[in-house]
Design a protein around this motif. Structure first.
Motif, PDB file in Angstrom:
ATOM      1  N   THR A  84       0.856  -1.194   0.000  1.00  0.00           N
ATOM      2  CA  THR A  84       0.000   0.000   0.000  1.00  0.00           C
ATOM      3  C   THR A  84       0.887   1.238   0.000  1.00  0.00           C
ATOM      4  OG1 THR A  84      -0.140   0.325   2.405  1.00  0.00           O
ATOM      5  CG2 THR A  84      -1.711  -1.235   1.423  1.00  0.00           C
ATOM      6  N   GLN A  85       0.262   2.389  -0.010  1.00  0.00           N
ATOM      7  CA  GLN A  85       0.998   3.654   0.051  1.00  0.00           C
ATOM      8  C   GLN A  85       1.029   4.219   1.472  1.00  0.00           C
ATOM      9  OE1 GLN A  85       2.611   4.844  -2.626  1.00  0.00           O
ATOM     10  NE2 GLN A  85       1.903   3.005  -3.662  1.00  0.00           N
ATOM     11  N   GLU A  87       2.133   4.852   5.394  1.00  0.00           N
ATOM     12  CA  GLU A  87       3.408   5.031   6.087  1.00  0.00           C
ATOM     13  C   GLU A  87       3.633   3.950   7.141  1.00  0.00           C
ATOM     14  OE1 GLU A  87       5.737   7.507   5.633  1.00  0.00           O
ATOM     15  OE2 GLU A  87       4.569   8.141   3.888  1.00  0.00           O
ATOM     16  N   SER A 112      -7.202  -1.411  -0.054  1.00  0.00           N
ATOM     17  CA  SER A 112      -6.319  -0.502  -0.798  1.00  0.00           C
ATOM     18  C   SER A 112      -6.168  -0.917  -2.258  1.00  0.00           C
ATOM     19  CB  SER A 112      -4.937  -0.459  -0.146  1.00  0.00           C
ATOM     20  OG  SER A 112      -5.041   0.028   1.168  1.00  0.00           O
ATOM     21  N   SER A 118      -6.310   7.170  -3.909  1.00  0.00           N
ATOM     22  CA  SER A 118      -5.437   6.814  -2.783  1.00  0.00           C
ATOM     23  C   SER A 118      -6.300   6.578  -1.538  1.00  0.00           C
ATOM     24  CB  SER A 118      -4.416   7.917  -2.517  1.00  0.00           C
ATOM     25  OG  SER A 118      -5.051   9.074  -2.054  1.00  0.00           O
TER      26      SER A 118
END
Length: 170
Positions: A84-85, A87, A112, A118
């Motif tokens: 995924t994007q 953090e 996701s 996003s």
């Protein structure tokens, strides 16, 4: 036949048997080897994976030390970060408090992957709140595939429906 002769025959039989037994015993790993082995030390695996996923060494050491199953924690974090994007610091907090960290990761990744835009980091919170994270993700993905819903709206709908109170009578 004297005692000397009998003792000599017993030695001829006993020495090879004891030699083989000694070699067999030596070949078994000691319990200390298992404690310090790279592959079997879950805390070592956890710390390495977390640091490699851009978690600070201090945060990684605290998270792994607190975890009941440190490898599950690190599997959760690395799966989310790689697929995924989101953090690492956000994923770490969710993976640490999850009852089922591997299912949490599957939930987050599933939602996701099936989102064109996003995904809001709030997906971590929703997947963590669900008692059945995989079923929750299936609900979100299923609704979004057939109905035009934004991810947050689908997650709100599915989390509200996940624990219905049914006809409770006194």
């Amino acid at each position: 036949m004297g005692t000397g002769m009998l003792l000599h025959k017993l030695m001829k039989i006993a020495v090879p048997v004891l030699s083989v037994a000694g070699v067999v015993v030596i070949s078994f790993p000691s319990p200390a080897d298992a404690v310090f082995s790279r592959q079997t030390n879950g805390y070592r695996v956890c710390a390495g994976r977390l640091v490699n996923s851009n978690v600070s060494p201090e945060a990684a050491s605290k998270a792994c030390a607190r975890a009941l199953y440190p490898q599950r924690l690190s599997t959760c974090l690395t799966k989310i970060v790689k697929q995924t994007q989101l953090e690492a610091k956000d994923a770490l907090a969710s993976c640490e408090k999850a009852r089922r960290p591997e299912e949490l990761a599957s939930c987050v990744v599933g939602i996701s992957r099936n989102s064109k835009e996003s995904v809001d980091p709030e997906v971590l919170n929703f997947c963590d709140r669900s008692l059945l994270p995989i079923r929750f993700a299936q609900c979100v993905v299923g609704l979004r595939s057939e109905i035009d819903l934004v991810p947050t709206q689908a997650m709100e709908t599915c989390i509200d429906a996940s624990d219905p109170i049914t006809n409770i009578s006194p």
